[in-house]
Scaffold this active site. Structure first.
Site, PDB file in Angstrom:
ATOM      1  N   HIS A 218      -0.262 -11.541   2.691  1.00 53.78           N
ATOM      2  CA  HIS A 218      -0.568 -11.084   1.845  1.00 53.78           C
ATOM      3  C   HIS A 218      -1.412 -11.356   0.865  1.00 53.78           C
ATOM      4  CE1 HIS A 218      -1.506  -6.488   0.082  1.00 53.78           C
ATOM      5  NE2 HIS A 218      -2.750  -7.006   0.828  1.00 53.78           N
TER       6      HIS A 218
ATOM      7  N   LYS B 100       1.098  -6.375   6.042  1.00 49.40           N
ATOM      8  CA  LYS B 100       1.515  -7.517   5.533  1.00 49.40           C
ATOM      9  C   LYS B 100       3.182  -7.528   4.536  1.00 49.40           C
ATOM     10  CE  LYS B 100      -3.350  -6.817   4.696  1.00 49.40           C
ATOM     11  NZ  LYS B 100      -3.340  -5.541   4.750  1.00 49.40           N
TER      12      LYS B 100
ATOM     13  N   TYR C   6       0.516  -1.451   0.069  1.00 49.58           N
ATOM     14  CA  TYR C   6       0.096  -0.458   0.061  1.00 49.58           C
ATOM     15  C   TYR C   6       1.115   1.013  -0.230  1.00 49.58           C
ATOM     16  CZ  TYR C   6      -3.611  -3.366   1.497  1.00 49.58           C
ATOM     17  OH  TYR C   6      -4.359  -4.060   2.041  1.00 49.58           O
TER      18      TYR C   6
END
Length: 316
Positions: A119, A86, A56
Protein backbone atom coordinates in the site's frame (compact mmCIF):
# COMPACT_ATOMS: atom_id res chain seq x y z
CA UNK A 1 -29.23 -1.32 -16.19
CA UNK A 2 -27.44 -1.69 -19.53
CA UNK A 3 -24.02 -3.30 -19.13
CA UNK A 4 -20.96 -1.63 -20.68
CA UNK A 5 -18.17 -3.69 -22.23
CA UNK A 6 -14.86 -2.58 -20.74
CA UNK A 7 -11.52 -2.97 -22.60
CA UNK A 8 -8.72 -4.92 -20.93
CA UNK A 9 -5.00 -4.26 -20.56
CA UNK A 10 -2.35 -7.01 -20.47
CA UNK A 11 0.01 -6.77 -17.47
CA UNK A 12 3.65 -7.86 -17.50
CA UNK A 13 2.47 -10.98 -15.62
CA UNK A 14 0.41 -11.94 -18.67
CA UNK A 15 -2.81 -11.33 -16.77
CA UNK A 16 -5.58 -9.17 -18.21
CA UNK A 17 -6.91 -6.28 -16.13
CA UNK A 18 -10.06 -4.23 -16.92
CA UNK A 19 -9.19 -0.68 -18.00
CA UNK A 20 -11.25 0.91 -15.22
CA UNK A 21 -11.84 -0.17 -11.64
CA UNK A 22 -14.21 0.71 -8.81
CA UNK A 23 -12.65 1.70 -5.50
CA UNK A 24 -14.25 0.82 -2.17
CA UNK A 25 -12.57 3.24 0.24
CA UNK A 26 -14.79 5.72 2.09
CA UNK A 27 -14.78 7.55 5.39
CA UNK A 28 -16.42 6.15 7.37
CA UNK A 29 -16.23 2.79 5.57
CA UNK A 30 -19.49 1.33 4.29
CA UNK A 31 -20.76 -1.69 6.20
CA UNK A 32 -21.11 -5.06 4.48
CA UNK A 33 -24.87 -4.44 4.26
CA UNK A 34 -24.32 -1.02 2.64
CA UNK A 35 -21.49 -1.99 0.30
CA UNK A 36 -22.86 -5.26 -1.11
CA UNK A 37 -25.81 -3.76 -3.05
CA UNK A 38 -23.56 -0.96 -4.36
CA UNK A 39 -21.11 -3.49 -5.80
CA UNK A 40 -23.92 -5.58 -7.25
CA UNK A 41 -25.18 -2.45 -9.03
CA UNK A 42 -21.62 -1.92 -10.31
CA UNK A 43 -21.43 -5.49 -11.64
CA UNK A 44 -24.80 -5.02 -13.34
CA UNK A 45 -23.44 -1.84 -15.00
CA UNK A 46 -20.36 -3.69 -16.29
CA UNK A 47 -17.62 -3.16 -13.69
CA UNK A 48 -15.39 -6.20 -13.33
CA UNK A 49 -12.41 -4.67 -11.49
CA UNK A 50 -12.77 -3.90 -7.77
CA UNK A 51 -10.17 -2.29 -5.54
CA UNK A 52 -10.06 -2.91 -1.81
CA UNK A 53 -7.41 -2.97 0.93
CA UNK A 54 -6.91 -4.12 4.49
CA UNK A 55 -6.98 -0.45 5.50
CA UNK A 56 -10.38 0.21 3.90
CA UNK A 57 -12.19 -2.44 5.97
CA UNK A 58 -14.26 -3.33 2.90
CA UNK A 59 -12.82 -6.76 2.08
CA UNK A 60 -15.79 -8.50 3.75
CA UNK A 61 -18.23 -6.47 1.65
CA UNK A 62 -16.37 -7.20 -1.59
CA UNK A 63 -16.39 -10.89 -0.72
CA UNK A 64 -20.12 -10.86 -0.02
CA UNK A 65 -20.81 -9.11 -3.33
CA UNK A 66 -18.73 -11.66 -5.27
CA UNK A 67 -20.62 -14.54 -3.61
CA UNK A 68 -24.03 -12.95 -4.28
CA UNK A 69 -23.15 -12.13 -7.91
CA UNK A 70 -22.31 -15.81 -8.41
CA UNK A 71 -25.49 -16.95 -6.65
CA UNK A 72 -27.61 -14.62 -8.79
CA UNK A 73 -25.74 -15.73 -11.93
CA UNK A 74 -24.73 -12.14 -12.68
CA UNK A 75 -21.33 -13.66 -13.45
CA UNK A 76 -20.58 -17.24 -14.50
CA UNK A 77 -17.39 -17.64 -12.47
CA UNK A 78 -15.12 -15.82 -10.04
CA UNK A 79 -12.56 -15.55 -12.90
CA UNK A 80 -14.73 -12.89 -14.53
CA UNK A 81 -13.81 -10.46 -11.75
CA UNK A 82 -10.47 -8.76 -11.08
CA UNK A 83 -9.99 -8.19 -7.34
CA UNK A 84 -7.18 -6.01 -6.00
CA UNK A 85 -6.24 -5.72 -2.33
CA UNK A 86 -3.33 -4.15 -0.48
CA UNK A 87 -0.85 -4.91 2.28
CA UNK A 88 -1.09 -2.34 5.08
CA UNK A 89 1.99 -0.74 6.62
CA UNK A 90 1.75 -2.67 9.91
CA UNK A 91 2.31 -5.89 7.92
CA UNK A 92 5.04 -4.54 5.64
CA UNK A 93 7.67 -6.99 6.90
CA UNK A 94 8.99 -10.17 5.32
CA UNK A 95 7.44 -12.50 7.92
CA UNK A 96 4.03 -10.78 8.01
CA UNK A 97 3.17 -10.51 4.30
CA UNK A 98 1.86 -14.05 3.66
CA UNK A 99 -0.24 -14.14 6.88
CA UNK A 100 -1.68 -10.70 5.99
CA UNK A 101 -2.72 -11.89 2.55
CA UNK A 102 -4.18 -15.07 4.01
CA UNK A 103 -6.31 -12.92 6.34
CA UNK A 104 -7.39 -10.77 3.38
CA UNK A 105 -8.42 -13.92 1.48
CA UNK A 106 -10.35 -15.16 4.51
CA UNK A 107 -12.33 -11.91 4.62
CA UNK A 108 -12.89 -11.98 0.87
CA UNK A 109 -13.87 -15.65 0.92
CA UNK A 110 -11.56 -16.22 -2.05
CA UNK A 111 -8.65 -18.53 -2.84
CA UNK A 112 -6.62 -15.80 -4.53
CA UNK A 113 -6.58 -12.11 -5.37
CA UNK A 114 -5.81 -11.00 -8.90
CA UNK A 115 -3.49 -8.26 -7.69
CA UNK A 116 -1.84 -7.65 -4.32
CA UNK A 117 -0.12 -4.31 -3.72
CA UNK A 118 2.21 -2.93 -1.06
CA UNK A 119 0.00 0.00 0.00
CA UNK A 120 2.84 2.43 0.86
CA UNK A 121 6.65 2.12 1.01
CA UNK A 122 6.23 2.41 4.77
CA UNK A 123 6.49 0.13 7.77
CA UNK A 124 4.87 1.02 11.06
CA UNK A 125 4.17 -0.72 14.33
CA UNK A 126 1.09 -0.11 16.45
CA UNK A 127 1.93 0.81 20.04
CA UNK A 128 -1.50 0.80 21.66
CA UNK A 129 -3.45 3.40 19.70
CA UNK A 130 -0.31 5.14 18.42
CA UNK A 131 1.71 4.15 15.37
CA UNK A 132 5.50 4.10 15.45
CA UNK A 133 7.43 4.43 12.21
CA UNK A 134 9.80 1.52 11.53
CA UNK A 135 12.39 0.83 8.83
CA UNK A 136 10.80 -0.43 5.60
CA UNK A 137 13.00 -2.96 3.82
CA UNK A 138 11.99 -2.96 0.14
CA UNK A 139 14.07 -6.03 -0.76
CA UNK A 140 12.82 -8.34 2.00
CA UNK A 141 9.20 -7.23 1.77
CA UNK A 142 9.18 -7.75 -1.99
CA UNK A 143 10.66 -11.24 -1.58
CA UNK A 144 7.62 -12.10 0.54
CA UNK A 145 5.30 -10.59 -2.07
CA UNK A 146 6.93 -12.82 -4.69
CA UNK A 147 6.34 -15.79 -2.37
CA UNK A 148 2.60 -14.91 -2.35
CA UNK A 149 2.69 -15.15 -6.13
CA UNK A 150 4.46 -18.51 -6.13
CA UNK A 151 1.98 -19.88 -3.59
CA UNK A 152 -0.86 -18.91 -5.92
CA UNK A 153 -2.37 -16.51 -3.38
CA UNK A 154 -1.94 -13.57 -5.78
CA UNK A 155 -1.89 -13.80 -9.57
CA UNK A 156 -0.03 -10.51 -9.90
CA UNK A 157 1.83 -8.34 -7.41
CA UNK A 158 2.66 -4.67 -7.38
CA UNK A 159 3.05 -1.52 -5.34
CA UNK A 160 1.23 1.70 -4.53
CA UNK A 161 2.54 5.20 -3.82
CA UNK A 162 6.11 4.34 -4.87
CA UNK A 163 8.33 7.02 -6.42
CA UNK A 164 10.40 6.29 -9.53
CA UNK A 165 13.48 6.03 -7.30
CA UNK A 166 11.84 3.48 -4.99
CA UNK A 167 10.63 1.48 -7.99
CA UNK A 168 14.19 1.48 -9.35
CA UNK A 169 15.49 0.16 -6.03
CA UNK A 170 12.85 -2.58 -5.98
CA UNK A 171 13.70 -3.62 -9.56
CA UNK A 172 17.39 -4.08 -8.66
CA UNK A 173 16.59 -7.30 -6.79
CA UNK A 174 13.13 -8.32 -8.03
CA UNK A 175 12.73 -11.75 -9.59
CA UNK A 176 9.10 -10.92 -10.39
CA UNK A 177 8.75 -7.27 -11.44
CA UNK A 178 5.81 -5.29 -10.08
CA UNK A 179 2.87 -5.46 -12.47
CA UNK A 180 1.29 -2.21 -11.26
CA UNK A 181 2.13 0.99 -9.43
CA UNK A 182 -1.08 2.55 -8.12
CA UNK A 183 -0.55 6.26 -7.50
CA UNK A 184 -2.48 9.47 -7.06
CA UNK A 185 -3.11 10.72 -10.59
CA UNK A 186 -5.56 13.20 -12.05
CA UNK A 187 -5.56 16.18 -14.40
CA UNK A 188 -4.56 18.13 -11.27
CA UNK A 189 -1.56 15.84 -10.58
CA UNK A 190 -0.56 14.43 -13.92
CA UNK A 191 2.42 12.25 -12.95
CA UNK A 192 4.14 12.64 -16.33
CA UNK A 193 7.53 11.45 -15.06
CA UNK A 194 5.99 8.40 -13.37
CA UNK A 195 3.88 7.45 -16.40
CA UNK A 196 6.93 7.62 -18.68
CA UNK A 197 9.15 5.69 -16.24
CA UNK A 198 6.59 2.91 -15.82
CA UNK A 199 6.04 2.70 -19.57
CA UNK A 200 9.77 2.15 -20.05
CA UNK A 201 9.85 -0.54 -17.34
CA UNK A 202 6.67 -2.35 -18.46
CA UNK A 203 4.78 -1.44 -15.27
CA UNK A 204 1.10 -0.51 -15.52
CA UNK A 205 0.08 2.73 -13.79
CA UNK A 206 -3.22 2.70 -11.92
CA UNK A 207 -4.72 6.02 -10.84
CA UNK A 208 -6.36 6.50 -7.47
CA UNK A 209 -8.40 9.65 -6.78
CA UNK A 210 -8.70 10.34 -10.53
CA UNK A 211 -11.17 13.13 -9.74
CA UNK A 212 -8.96 14.64 -7.02
CA UNK A 213 -10.84 12.98 -4.12
CA UNK A 214 -13.42 15.74 -4.58
CA UNK A 215 -15.48 16.21 -1.42
CA UNK A 216 -13.17 14.26 0.89
CA UNK A 217 -11.42 16.03 3.83
CA UNK A 218 -7.98 15.80 2.19
CA UNK A 219 -9.13 16.09 -1.44
CA UNK A 220 -8.79 18.93 -3.92
CA UNK A 221 -11.29 20.86 -6.04
CA UNK A 222 -8.64 21.31 -8.77
CA UNK A 223 -10.27 18.69 -10.99
CA UNK A 224 -14.01 19.14 -10.62
CA UNK A 225 -13.84 22.96 -10.40
CA UNK A 226 -11.44 23.32 -13.33
CA UNK A 227 -12.73 25.86 -15.89
CA UNK A 228 -10.72 24.03 -18.56
CA UNK A 229 -12.51 20.75 -17.86
CA UNK A 230 -15.84 22.58 -17.73
CA UNK A 231 -15.20 24.07 -21.17
CA UNK A 232 -14.16 20.75 -22.73
CA UNK A 233 -17.05 18.88 -21.15
CA UNK A 234 -19.59 21.40 -22.48
CA UNK A 235 -18.11 21.23 -25.98
CA UNK A 236 -18.27 17.42 -26.02
CA UNK A 237 -21.59 17.03 -24.19
CA UNK A 238 -19.81 15.01 -21.51
CA UNK A 239 -19.46 15.45 -17.76
CA UNK A 240 -16.31 16.92 -16.23
CA UNK A 241 -15.70 13.55 -14.58
CA UNK A 242 -15.90 11.76 -17.93
CA UNK A 243 -13.36 14.15 -19.46
CA UNK A 244 -11.02 13.72 -16.46
CA UNK A 245 -11.27 9.92 -16.62
CA UNK A 246 -10.87 9.83 -20.41
CA UNK A 247 -7.67 11.88 -20.06
CA UNK A 248 -6.24 9.28 -17.64
CA UNK A 249 -7.22 6.45 -19.97
CA UNK A 250 -5.50 8.20 -22.88
CA UNK A 251 -2.30 8.45 -20.82
CA UNK A 252 -2.33 4.64 -20.65
CA UNK A 253 -3.29 4.53 -16.97
CA UNK A 254 -6.23 2.73 -15.32
CA UNK A 255 -8.54 4.99 -13.30
CA UNK A 256 -9.93 3.66 -10.02
CA UNK A 257 -13.20 5.56 -9.67
CA UNK A 258 -15.12 5.85 -6.43
CA UNK A 259 -18.77 6.69 -6.77
CA UNK A 260 -21.48 4.71 -5.02
CA UNK A 261 -24.24 6.49 -6.95
CA UNK A 262 -25.80 4.16 -9.55
CA UNK A 263 -26.11 6.77 -12.30
CA UNK A 264 -22.64 8.24 -11.78
CA UNK A 265 -21.14 4.74 -11.75
CA UNK A 266 -22.69 4.20 -15.16
CA UNK A 267 -21.56 7.63 -16.45
CA UNK A 268 -17.99 6.92 -15.37
CA UNK A 269 -17.89 3.89 -17.65
CA UNK A 270 -18.72 5.99 -20.71
CA UNK A 271 -15.12 6.94 -21.50
CA UNK A 272 -14.10 4.41 -24.14
CA UNK A 273 -16.01 5.30 -27.30
CA UNK A 274 -14.71 8.84 -27.86
CA UNK A 275 -11.42 10.78 -27.76
CA UNK A 276 -9.96 14.08 -26.69
CA UNK A 277 -8.46 16.24 -29.42
CA UNK A 278 -4.81 17.36 -29.42
CA UNK A 279 -5.98 20.88 -28.63
CA UNK A 280 -8.00 19.63 -25.65
CA UNK A 281 -5.04 17.60 -24.40
CA UNK A 282 -2.84 20.70 -24.61
CA UNK A 283 -5.38 22.71 -22.61
CA UNK A 284 -5.47 20.02 -19.90
CA UNK A 285 -1.67 20.26 -19.61
CA UNK A 286 -2.15 23.88 -18.48
CA UNK A 287 -4.11 22.90 -15.37
CA UNK A 288 -2.11 23.87 -12.21
CA UNK A 289 -0.43 20.86 -10.57
CA UNK A 290 -0.76 19.98 -6.91
CA UNK A 291 -0.53 16.67 -5.04
CA UNK A 292 -3.67 16.26 -2.89
CA UNK A 293 -2.34 13.52 -0.58
CA UNK A 294 1.09 14.64 0.61
CA UNK A 295 1.81 11.63 2.82
CA UNK A 296 2.84 13.96 5.65
CA UNK A 297 1.55 11.45 8.23
CA UNK A 298 4.44 9.16 7.26
CA UNK A 299 7.12 11.78 7.86
CA UNK A 300 8.71 12.15 11.30
CA UNK A 301 12.02 13.37 12.76
CA UNK A 302 12.88 9.90 14.11
CA UNK A 303 11.39 7.92 11.21
CA UNK A 304 12.83 6.54 7.96
CA UNK A 305 11.58 9.58 6.03
CA UNK A 306 12.37 12.86 7.76
CA UNK A 307 10.83 15.04 5.05
CA UNK A 308 8.36 14.88 2.19
CA UNK A 309 11.38 15.27 -0.09
CA UNK A 310 12.73 11.94 1.24
CA UNK A 311 9.34 10.19 1.09
CA UNK A 312 8.78 11.12 -2.57
CA UNK A 313 12.48 11.28 -3.57
CA UNK A 314 11.98 14.81 -4.83
CA UNK A 315 8.91 13.92 -6.91
CA UNK A 316 6.69 16.51 -5.22
Amino acid sequence: MEKVQIPQVVLNSGQRIPAIGLGTASSPPLTVEQLTPVLLDAIAAGYRHFDTAALYRTEDGVGRAVAEALDRKMIKSRDELFITSKLWCTDAHHDLVVPALQETLRKLGLQYVDLYLIHWPIRMKMDGTNSKMMHFDIKETWEAMEHCCRLGLAKSIGVSNFSCAKLSKLLENATIPPAVNQVEMSVGWQQQKMVQFCKEKGIQVSAWSPLGAYGSPWGTNAVMDSPILKQIAAAKSKTKAQVALRWIQEQGAIPIVRSFNKERMKENLDIFSWELTDEELQKIQQIPQHRACTGEDFVSPDGQYKSLEELWDGEI
